[in-house]
Design a protein around this motif. Structure first.
Motif, short mmCIF file in Angstrom:
data_model
loop_
_atom_site.label_atom_id
_atom_site.label_comp_id
_atom_site.label_asym_id
_atom_site.label_seq_id
_atom_site.Cartn_x
_atom_site.Cartn_y
_atom_site.Cartn_z
N LEU A 37 0.81 -1.22 0.00
CA LEU A 37 0.00 0.00 0.00
C LEU A 37 0.84 1.27 0.00
O LEU A 37 0.40 2.33 -0.48
CB LEU A 37 -0.94 0.01 1.22
CG LEU A 37 -2.09 -1.00 1.19
CD1 LEU A 37 -2.85 -0.95 2.51
CD2 LEU A 37 -3.03 -0.70 0.02
N GLY A 38 2.07 1.19 0.54
CA GLY A 38 2.89 2.40 0.60
C GLY A 38 2.24 3.45 1.48
O GLY A 38 1.80 3.16 2.61
N ARG A 42 3.41 0.73 -8.75
CA ARG A 42 2.53 0.93 -7.59
C ARG A 42 1.74 2.24 -7.72
O ARG A 42 0.53 2.27 -7.45
CB ARG A 42 3.38 0.95 -6.32
CG ARG A 42 2.58 0.91 -5.03
CD ARG A 42 3.47 0.61 -3.84
NE ARG A 42 4.49 1.63 -3.63
CZ ARG A 42 5.79 1.42 -3.75
NH1 ARG A 42 6.24 0.23 -4.11
NH2 ARG A 42 6.65 2.39 -3.52
N ALA A 43 2.40 3.30 -8.19
CA ALA A 43 1.73 4.59 -8.36
C ALA A 43 0.62 4.50 -9.40
O ALA A 43 -0.47 5.05 -9.22
CB ALA A 43 2.74 5.66 -8.73
N LEU A 44 0.89 3.79 -10.50
CA LEU A 44 -0.11 3.66 -11.56
C LEU A 44 -1.29 2.81 -11.09
O LEU A 44 -2.46 3.14 -11.37
CB LEU A 44 0.52 3.06 -12.81
CG LEU A 44 -0.41 2.91 -14.03
CD1 LEU A 44 -0.97 4.27 -14.45
CD2 LEU A 44 0.34 2.26 -15.20
N CYS A 59 -1.22 -3.98 -3.79
CA CYS A 59 -1.12 -2.52 -3.73
C CYS A 59 -2.47 -1.86 -3.46
O CYS A 59 -2.57 -0.63 -3.46
CB CYS A 59 -0.53 -1.97 -5.03
SG CYS A 59 1.14 -2.53 -5.39
N GLY A 60 -3.49 -2.66 -3.28
CA GLY A 60 -4.82 -2.12 -3.04
C GLY A 60 -5.61 -1.84 -4.29
O GLY A 60 -6.72 -1.29 -4.22
#
Length: 325
Positions: free
Chosen positions: A131-132, A197-199, A241-242
């Motif tokens: 998830l960061g 992850r950001a995308l 990553c959700g």
């Protein structure tokens, strides 16, 4: 006394980390251990496609490890295409039994490589796919998303011939989404894990379609052959990553997720478009599946879970042969 494992498998960091988390010291070549040290070695994990390139050496290595009570395992994440490897190599792998345990992400075409077969799907590498700074709660906010639909990975058939089917799919999907005003990002290439992850977390729907193991059969890419039943890594990485994953149909999906609760899929291009429209109009439904899938991945689908499965398979092998540890 600390136990050892040998992981000579494609420089695959996630499995090295996984065994280390279980308390094992990891060696990357059997030559690093002498015969006395092999007594404390739990298992050896090799890449079958590398092993068969040195058939006599690999055969002798398996005999040496077995004499010390060490089971030799391979993990095929490229079935049923087997990387399009040469027919004679696949014949040799089946007939000379280089491995004691054949772990595979698909049970298609799995017979003959070893007496003991273990279903071992891909997983999420939680060191990088997580998830960061996001939370499941913040991912429920529709305003945070920049894209309605996204995909990243190898697309260009000019560079990757085995991706011809994937390229055709996205070439046909893009204009249909544009006509409906749906914002998408289809990115060819291999972005960093942080960029992935950001995308994922900026996209309401993350697609999975096709994989190199689907059609890259010996003799070339053959559209129309039965694709792999196995789940590509993104099927675990996206939910880790959700993100909400919408995948092409995968027969083994039901082994890892509850369909309709933790898993959403589509049959073909028309069904993909229909499912995209549905989940964009029913955002809460997509988030319910995403959160259920996230919980399942965290519980069962990290690489440390796969390492535990291999340790158990090695124990079964030793018990059948009354090998004491």
């Amino acid at each position: 006394m600390q136990k050892y494992v040998i992981v000579d498998y494609q420089d695959f960091t996630p499995m090295t980390e996984a065994f280390q988390r279980l308390g094992y010291r990891v060696f990357h070549a059997a030559a690093e251990l002498d015969d006395r040290e092999l007594v404390d070695c739990e298992l050896a994990l090799f890449c079958m496609f590398k092993s068969i390139k040195q058939p006599l050496h690999s055969w002798g290595l398996t005999r040496r490890l077995n004499r010390a009570g060490v089971p030799v395992i391979t993990w095929n994440r490229d079935g049923p295409s087997h990387k399009g490897d040469k027919a004679w190599r696949l014949w040799a792998l089946r007939h000379f039994r280089y491995f004691n345990i054949y772990a595979t992400h698909t049970l298609q075409d799995a017979q003959g490589f070893a007496r003991q077969i273990v279903y071992l799907p891909n997983a999420a590498w939680d060191t990088e796919y997580h998830l960061g700074d996001a939370t499941l709660e913040t991912l429920r906010d529709p305003s945070r998303y920049r894209f309605d639909v996204s995909f990243y990975g190898r697309i260009s058939a000019a560079r990757y011939p085995e991706m011809r089917k994937r390229q055709l799919f996205f070439e046909q999907l893009a204009p249909r989404l544009e006509a409906m005003g749906i914002v998408y990002s289809f990115r060819d290439g291999s972005p960093s894990c942080a960029e992935q992850r950001a995308l994922i977390q900026a996209s309401r729907i993350n697609l999975n379609y096709h994989a190199g193991c689907d059609d890259k059969y010996h003799g070339g890419n053959e559209i129309g052959r039965e694709k792999s039943w196995g789940l590509p890594e993104r099927c675990f990485g996206v939910p880790a990553c959700g993100g909400f994953l919408l995948s092409d149909v995968r027969k083994h999906a039901a082994e890892s997720f509850i369909p309709g609760v933790e898993w959403a899929d589509f049959l073909d291009l028309d069904d993909c478009v229909a499912k995209i429209r549905y989940y964009l109009a029913n955002f809460n439904a997509s988030r319910a599946i995403a959160e259920a899938a996230y919980s399942r991945v965290v519980r069962e689908h990290f690489y440390v879970n796969r390492a535990r499965t291999l340790v158990e398979a090695a124990r079964v092998w030793r018990d059948e042969r009354h090998v004491m540890r």
